[in-house]
Design a protein around this motif. Structure first.
Motif, PDB file in Angstrom:
ATOM      1  N   GLN A 127       0.833  -1.192   0.000  1.00  0.00           N
ATOM      2  CA  GLN A 127       0.000   0.000   0.000  1.00  0.00           C
ATOM      3  C   GLN A 127       0.876   1.254   0.000  1.00  0.00           C
ATOM      4  O   GLN A 127       0.597   2.216  -0.690  1.00  0.00           O
ATOM      5  CB  GLN A 127      -0.926  -0.011   1.207  1.00  0.00           C
ATOM      6  CG  GLN A 127      -1.931   1.117   1.217  1.00  0.00           C
ATOM      7  CD  GLN A 127      -2.869   1.021   2.405  1.00  0.00           C
ATOM      8  OE1 GLN A 127      -2.555   0.373   3.393  1.00  0.00           O
ATOM      9  NE2 GLN A 127      -3.994   1.680   2.308  1.00  0.00           N
ATOM     10  N   LYS A 128       1.958   1.241   0.772  1.00  0.00           N
ATOM     11  CA  LYS A 128       2.860   2.390   0.831  1.00  0.00           C
ATOM     12  C   LYS A 128       3.565   2.604  -0.504  1.00  0.00           C
ATOM     13  O   LYS A 128       3.873   3.726  -0.873  1.00  0.00           O
ATOM     14  CB  LYS A 128       3.891   2.191   1.934  1.00  0.00           C
ATOM     15  CG  LYS A 128       3.310   2.348   3.310  1.00  0.00           C
ATOM     16  CD  LYS A 128       4.360   2.155   4.393  1.00  0.00           C
ATOM     17  CE  LYS A 128       3.735   2.246   5.763  1.00  0.00           C
ATOM     18  NZ  LYS A 128       4.707   2.009   6.833  1.00  0.00           N
ATOM     19  N   LYS A 129       3.817   1.529  -1.230  1.00  0.00           N
ATOM     20  CA  LYS A 129       4.462   1.642  -2.537  1.00  0.00           C
ATOM     21  C   LYS A 129       3.455   1.965  -3.644  1.00  0.00           C
ATOM     22  O   LYS A 129       3.840   2.138  -4.784  1.00  0.00           O
ATOM     23  CB  LYS A 129       5.198   0.347  -2.868  1.00  0.00           C
ATOM     24  CG  LYS A 129       6.408   0.127  -1.985  1.00  0.00           C
ATOM     25  CD  LYS A 129       7.332  -0.887  -2.587  1.00  0.00           C
ATOM     26  CE  LYS A 129       8.551  -1.018  -1.736  1.00  0.00           C
ATOM     27  NZ  LYS A 129       9.700  -0.392  -2.358  1.00  0.00           N
ATOM     28  N   GLY A 130       2.179   2.000  -3.295  1.00  0.00           N
ATOM     29  CA  GLY A 130       1.156   2.341  -4.272  1.00  0.00           C
ATOM     30  C   GLY A 130       0.693   1.171  -5.117  1.00  0.00           C
ATOM     31  O   GLY A 130       0.088   1.356  -6.166  1.00  0.00           O
ATOM     32  N   ILE A 131       0.967  -0.034  -4.669  1.00  0.00           N
ATOM     33  CA  ILE A 131       0.547  -1.229  -5.393  1.00  0.00           C
ATOM     34  C   ILE A 131      -0.627  -1.836  -4.642  1.00  0.00           C
ATOM     35  O   ILE A 131      -0.566  -2.064  -3.448  1.00  0.00           O
ATOM     36  CB  ILE A 131       1.704  -2.260  -5.474  1.00  0.00           C
ATOM     37  CG1 ILE A 131       2.914  -1.633  -6.142  1.00  0.00           C
ATOM     38  CG2 ILE A 131       1.252  -3.512  -6.195  1.00  0.00           C
ATOM     39  CD1 ILE A 131       4.156  -2.475  -6.067  1.00  0.00           C
ATOM     40  N   ARG A 132      -1.696  -2.083  -5.371  1.00  0.00           N
ATOM     41  CA  ARG A 132      -2.867  -2.684  -4.714  1.00  0.00           C
ATOM     42  C   ARG A 132      -2.773  -4.203  -4.757  1.00  0.00           C
ATOM     43  O   ARG A 132      -2.493  -4.765  -5.808  1.00  0.00           O
ATOM     44  CB  ARG A 132      -4.140  -2.243  -5.399  1.00  0.00           C
ATOM     45  CG  ARG A 132      -4.377  -0.777  -5.231  1.00  0.00           C
ATOM     46  CD  ARG A 132      -5.834  -0.518  -5.297  1.00  0.00           C
ATOM     47  NE  ARG A 132      -6.043   0.833  -4.818  1.00  0.00           N
ATOM     48  CZ  ARG A 132      -6.954   1.143  -3.939  1.00  0.00           C
ATOM     49  NH1 ARG A 132      -7.736   0.231  -3.453  1.00  0.00           N
ATOM     50  NH2 ARG A 132      -7.099   2.376  -3.548  1.00  0.00           N
ATOM     51  N   PRO A 133      -3.022  -4.882  -3.620  1.00  0.00           N
ATOM     52  CA  PRO A 133      -2.971  -6.351  -3.611  1.00  0.00           C
ATOM     53  C   PRO A 133      -4.142  -6.976  -4.324  1.00  0.00           C
ATOM     54  O   PRO A 133      -5.166  -6.461  -4.473  1.00  0.00           O
ATOM     55  CB  PRO A 133      -2.993  -6.707  -2.121  1.00  0.00           C
ATOM     56  CG  PRO A 133      -3.433  -5.495  -1.393  1.00  0.00           C
ATOM     57  CD  PRO A 133      -3.245  -4.328  -2.317  1.00  0.00           C
TER      58      PRO A 133
END
Length: 54
Positions: A48-54
């Protein structure tokens, strides 16, 4: 599912030592599950901090 396992384990446990080993195993498995849940939560936060959604 768990209740059935406990019921069958109680029937199979003839000695208090058998029951204690099941209790110990249960505690160990709960600890492993908690650690795994924590790892998943940490990885999701990182994504989430890296801007990638799981």
């Amino acid at each position: 599912m768990v209740r059935r396992w406990v019921r069958e384990a109680m029937k199979a446990a003839h000695h208090p030592h058998d029951l204690m080993s099941l209790v110990d195993e249960n505690e160990r498995l709960k600890k492993l599950l908690g650690e795994k849940d924590l790892q998943i939560a940490m990885l999701q936060d990182l994504l989430q901090k890296k801007g990638i959604r799981p």
